[in-house]
Design an enzyme around this catalytic site. Structure first.
Site, PDB file in Angstrom:
ATOM      1  N   ASP A 150      32.247  11.296 -51.981  1.00 55.47           N
ATOM      2  CA  ASP A 150      30.995  10.651 -51.588  1.00 55.47           C
ATOM      3  C   ASP A 150      31.265   9.996 -50.236  1.00 55.47           C
ATOM      4  O   ASP A 150      32.093   9.323 -49.839  1.00 55.47           O
ATOM      5  CB  ASP A 150      30.108   9.838 -52.508  1.00 55.47           C
ATOM      6  CG  ASP A 150      30.950   8.359 -52.457  1.00 55.47           C
ATOM      7  OD1 ASP A 150      31.979   8.380 -52.686  1.00 55.47           O
ATOM      8  OD2 ASP A 150      30.031   7.437 -52.509  1.00 55.47           O
ATOM      9  N   SER A 151      30.406  10.501 -49.354  1.00 54.77           N
ATOM     10  CA  SER A 151      30.418   9.941 -47.861  1.00 54.77           C
ATOM     11  C   SER A 151      31.971  10.289 -47.379  1.00 54.77           C
ATOM     12  O   SER A 151      32.095  11.428 -47.228  1.00 54.77           O
ATOM     13  CB  SER A 151      30.125   8.455 -47.720  1.00 54.77           C
ATOM     14  OG  SER A 151      29.884   8.161 -46.666  1.00 54.77           O
ATOM     15  N   ALA A 152      32.669   9.200 -46.892  1.00 52.09           N
ATOM     16  CA  ALA A 152      34.140   9.521 -46.514  1.00 52.09           C
ATOM     17  C   ALA A 152      34.822  10.167 -47.504  1.00 52.09           C
ATOM     18  O   ALA A 152      35.795  10.944 -47.177  1.00 52.09           O
ATOM     19  CB  ALA A 152      34.796   8.130 -45.921  1.00 52.09           C
TER      20      ALA A 152
END
Length: 302
Positions: A150-152
């Protein structure tokens, strides 16, 4: 659609805490604040073990059932490459293990600025290789291997997938990218219009994260930093890309999904309207639905 009422209530509570601007504090202070906001340990699984890879990277292995030869998902947590750890995403890793019927190996990759690019990407790829090489010990099937984040962590999952294609191994069958961070140019519509709004970090905080992660600003254009800039996405494994309407990273995730499709890669794009960045880690009704949908996609692919 408007913000979901559960999201609005969450943002109101967050605003009442009156935290200092992220770009005004040190990474250590930011990590301490993030720990205060992290959800606790999640639902039970059959077994949890903390191990280290051959290279010394800590990993946490979640087994949904005692059965052996299960599919395996290598998971990378979010946090802008500066924040986050095994504990911050413990609940999400547990939920993905149970919903997918797969062993989830969560990777505690080295954080910036103590370890700048490419430390996290190198550790992520090495951990994925380690999982495949030690499948027997882990009780997993190396032929049913996925990456997720998720995200990074979605960035790292995409970068690891590109690295595996270049190396010809390990054989990644599927990639789950949850509101992934894929373009360090920070110029698209959602990143500029939504910065500092709806729980998204400000433009100053965007640069705070990037400046801690990169030693050389020119690396913003490196596909190992910005996978959206990879010129050739053909031959990659199928993908499930999940985005949120009020997330500043929305457009780059959706652009990446379109580029995968244009390259002939089977891809499912799912936008959750009324939701914000990191919504899967909060007790929202749509978070439950999104985790179930992501788990089902992993189960079907593996």
């Amino acid at each position: 659609m408007p913000l979901h009422p559960q999201v609005q209530a969450h943002l109101d509570r967050l605003a009442a805490l009156n935290f200092a601007g992220l770009h005004t504090v040190s990474p250590e202070q930011a990590r301490a604040g993030a720990r205060l906001l992290s959800p606790g340990s999640g639902e039970p699984v059959a077994d949890v073990r903390d191990l280290r890879t051959s290279g010394g990277t800590p990993v946490r292995v979640y087994r949904p059932t005692p059965d052996r030869n299960l599919p395996v998902v290598v998971f990378f947590h979010g946090g802008g490459y500066v924040l986050g750890d095994l504990d911050s995403h413990d609940a999400l890793a547990r939920a993905l293990a149970n919903r997918s019927g797969s062993v989830v190996v969560s990777v505690d990759y080295p954080l910036a600025p103590e370890h700048r690019f490419p430390a996290a990407t190198d550790a992520g790829f090495a951990a994925t290789e380690w999982v495949a090489a030690h499948a027997g010990e882990l009780g997993v099937d190396p032929g049913r291997l996925a990456v997720a984040g998720d995200s990074a962590g979605g960035n790292l999952a995409a970068v690891v997938t590109l690295a595996a294609r270049a190396a010809g191994a390990p054989p990644i069958r599927f990639q789950l990218l949850i509101y992934p961070d894929l373009d360090f140019r920070r110029t698209n519509r959602s990143i500029t219009e939504l910065a500092g709004r709806y729980g998204n970090v400000t433009r100053e905080a965007q640069h705070w994260f990037m400046d801690h992660y990169l030693a050389d600003p020119a690396d913003k254009l490196n596909p190992r930093v910005s996978p959206l800039l990879e010129p050739d996405l053909a031959g990659l494994p199928p993908a499930f890309v999940l985005t949120a309407e009020y997330d500043a990273l929305r457009d780059e995730g959706e652009q990446y999904a379109q580029r995968l499709a244009d390259a002939g890669v089977p891809v499912t794009l799912r936008r959750y309207d009324g939701m914000i960045h990191e919504f899967l880690r909060h007790p929202f009704d749509d978070a439950e639905r999104a985790v179930a949908e992501a788990g089902a996609a992993l189960a079907a692919a593996l």
